[in-house]
Design an enzyme around this catalytic site. Structure first.
Site, PDB file in Angstrom:
ATOM      1  CB  ILE A 124      -0.937   0.027   1.243  1.00 47.13           C
ATOM      2  CG1 ILE A 124      -1.775  -1.264   1.333  1.00 47.13           C
ATOM      3  CG2 ILE A 124      -1.818   1.261   1.256  1.00 47.13           C
ATOM      4  CD1 ILE A 124      -2.788  -1.482   0.248  1.00 47.13           C
TER       5      ILE A 124
ATOM      6  CB  CYS B  17       8.872   3.471   7.318  1.00 47.60           C
ATOM      7  SG  CYS B  17       8.375   3.948   8.941  1.00 47.60           S
TER       8      CYS B  17
ATOM      9  N   GLY C  75      -1.337 -12.701   7.122  1.00 47.40           N
ATOM     10  CA  GLY C  75      -2.365 -13.741   7.108  1.00 47.40           C
ATOM     11  C   GLY C  75      -1.870 -15.043   7.727  1.00 47.40           C
TER      12      GLY C  75
ATOM     13  N   GLY D 193      -1.416 -13.471  11.517  1.00 52.64           N
ATOM     14  CA  GLY D 193      -2.234 -14.600  11.084  1.00 52.64           C
ATOM     15  C   GLY D 193      -3.323 -15.004  12.050  1.00 52.64           C
TER      16      GLY D 193
HETATM   17  C1  LIG Z   1      -3.332  -3.918   3.837  1.00 51.20           C
HETATM   18  C2  LIG Z   1      -2.430  -3.809   5.038  1.00 51.20           C
HETATM   19  C3  LIG Z   1      -2.019  -2.553   5.504  1.00 51.20           C
HETATM   20  C4  LIG Z   1      -1.184  -2.425   6.618  1.00 51.20           C
HETATM   21  N1  LIG Z   1      -0.813  -1.179   7.067  1.00 51.20           N
HETATM   22  C5  LIG Z   1      -0.044  -1.071   8.191  1.00 51.20           C
HETATM   23  C6  LIG Z   1       0.294   0.220   8.716  1.00 51.20           C
HETATM   24  O1  LIG Z   1      -0.123   1.262   8.210  1.00 51.20           O
HETATM   25  N2  LIG Z   1       1.110   0.269   9.821  1.00 51.20           N
HETATM   26  C7  LIG Z   1       1.567  -0.876  10.446  1.00 51.20           C
HETATM   27  O2  LIG Z   1       2.283  -0.775  11.446  1.00 51.20           O
HETATM   28  N3  LIG Z   1       1.228  -2.102   9.972  1.00 51.20           N
HETATM   29  C8  LIG Z   1       0.438  -2.225   8.872  1.00 51.20           C
HETATM   30  N4  LIG Z   1       0.092  -3.478   8.417  1.00 51.20           N
HETATM   31  C9  LIG Z   1       0.573  -4.687   9.135  1.00 51.20           C
HETATM   32  C10 LIG Z   1      -0.494  -5.258  10.060  1.00 51.20           C
HETATM   33  O3  LIG Z   1      -0.870  -4.326  11.059  1.00 51.20           O
HETATM   34  C11 LIG Z   1       0.012  -6.567  10.739  1.00 51.20           C
HETATM   35  O4  LIG Z   1       1.168  -6.302  11.503  1.00 51.20           O
HETATM   36  C12 LIG Z   1       0.342  -7.656   9.732  1.00 51.20           C
HETATM   37  O5  LIG Z   1      -0.575  -7.653   8.653  1.00 51.20           O
HETATM   38  C13 LIG Z   1       0.363  -9.064  10.351  1.00 51.20           C
HETATM   39  O6  LIG Z   1      -0.879  -9.407  10.939  1.00 51.20           O
HETATM   40  P1  LIG Z   1      -2.026 -10.267  10.165  1.00 51.20           P
HETATM   41  O7  LIG Z   1      -1.366 -11.508   9.653  1.00 51.20           O
HETATM   42  O8  LIG Z   1      -3.066 -10.523  11.205  1.00 51.20           O
HETATM   43  O9  LIG Z   1      -2.515  -9.401   9.051  1.00 51.20           O
HETATM   44  C14 LIG Z   1      -0.742  -3.608   7.289  1.00 51.20           C
HETATM   45  C15 LIG Z   1      -1.164  -4.878   6.827  1.00 51.20           C
HETATM   46  C16 LIG Z   1      -2.001  -4.989   5.728  1.00 51.20           C
HETATM   47  C17 LIG Z   1      -2.425  -6.365   5.271  1.00 51.20           C
END
Ligand SMILES: Cc1cc2nc3c(=O)[nH]c(=O)nc-3n(C[C@H](O)[C@H](O)[C@H](O)COP(=O)(O)O)c2cc1C
Length: 304
Positions: free
Chosen positions: A71, A130, A217, A244
């Site tokens: 993104i 970042c 995920g 995930g």
């Molecule tokens: C579409 C998307 C946008 C994300 N934007 C951010 C963000 O702006 N800042 C951040 O610290 N993490 C961001 N993440 C990371 C998530 O907060 C999380 O750490 C990561 O997806 C792992 O968790 P999950 O497997 O439950 O998605 C983003 C993840 C996704 C999928």
């Protein structure tokens, strides 16, 4: 009635289930899809000093048991966030944690200063994944000294508890976790996405315009669990598990591994009410196991 309350330092949550940054917008997007007041806390999309457009499309690709995103941290910038998003978030009655990002220490410091005293802001989550533009693009989160410096810069100006969000794209995540703990972080959250890539064979091109993206995920859960387990053993501050999580079973595994609370990310895209279901599932587990409080599970993994 089971006691689901947990404490992240001085921040008390009604339950250990939060929404992960970037997967839940600014919460309003989900108001008709679930009862937002049932969340332990809301973590909003990453906010930078100035608005960002993000990367060109395609920015999302589905993968086996997960997804890739690039993104590019698109967001409205801290001033519009305070003006347009915070007034609604402040009415929710659940703690709101603002995820922030910067390209330099000065940016981290300035965003924090602007958020100080804004009604409804209960905590700050510092995304250190970042690149530091001033230092040639090396990510803050991959260098212990830079991670500590970002923590110090935020802590010096923060009026609320500071959670530092760690990147898994390192050799030893405990080194970074200890560095930010020593710099004053009140808690750590992990993991952010793992860098990955997907190819569209038909077009013979990368699936993402950015070529690489962040993997999230169910595919990343075992890696996240391992890192949470290692970090929980390495630091004294609370650890927040992310990666995930899509069910109460997943969340409970993270608590056993040492997480005080969890965040749900990608699963929100599959089932927008998943967080509420995870809260109910944790309560049901406590009932079935005749445990009065969720706190008894934290770090309770039995290792022979
Ligand atoms: C579409 C998307 C946008 C994300 N934007 C951010 C963000 O702006 N800042 C951040 O610290 N993490 C961001 N993440 C990371 C998530 O907060 C999380 O750490 C990561 O997806 C792992 O968790 P999950 O497997 O439950 O998605 C983003 C993840 C996704 C999928």
């Amino acid at each position: 009635m089971e006691d689901l309350r947990v404490n992240i330092g001085s921040l008390e949550l009604a339950n250990p289930v939060m929404t992960a940054s970037g997967t839940f917008g600014y919460a309003r997007e989900f108001e008709s899809l679930m009862d937002l007041r049932r969340l332990g806390a809301v973590i909003v999309k990453g906010i930078s000093l100035h608005p960002r457009d993000g990367n060109p499309p395609p920015r999302i690709a589905e993968t086996a048991c997960g997804m890739l995103n690039a993104i590019g941290l698109q967001n409205v910038g801290v001033d519009r966030f305070i003006r347009e998003k915070m007034p609604y978030l402040a009415t929710l009655g659940v703690p709101v944690i603002v995820n922030i990002l910067g390209d330099s220490l000065e940016e981290y410091a300035e965003i924090t200063a602007r958020l100080a005293g804004v009604p409804g802001v209960a905590g700050i989550e510092v995304n250190i994944s970042c690149p530091n533009v001033a230092k040639g693009g090396v990510a803050f989160g991959t260098d212990p000294q830079m991670a500590a410096a970002a923590t110090t810069a935020v802590k010096a100006r923060a009026a609320v508890p500071v959670m530092v969000k760690l990147s898994p794209n390192v050799t030893d995540i405990t080194v970074i976790a200890r560095a930010v703990e020593d710099a004053g972080a009140d808690s750590v959250s992990l993991i952010n996405t793992l860098i990955g890539m997907a190819i569209d064979l038909r077009r013979r091109r990368p699936a993402l315009a950015n070529i690489c993206g962040g993997l999230s995920g169910p595919a990343i859960k075992p890696v996240a669990l391992r890192m949470v387990y290692q970090v929980a053993a390495a630091v004294k501050i609370p650890v927040i598990g992310i990666g995930g999580i899509a069910s109460a079973t997943d969340a409970l595994e993270f608590l056993l591994a040492g997480a005080t609370a969890v965040q749900i990310g990608t699963a929100n895209f599959v089932n927008p009410a998943v967080s509420e279901e995870v809260v109910d599932g944790i309560a049901a587990y406590l009932r079935a196991e005749q445990l009065p409080s969720v706190q008894q599970l934290i770090g309770g993994l039995l290792v022979d």
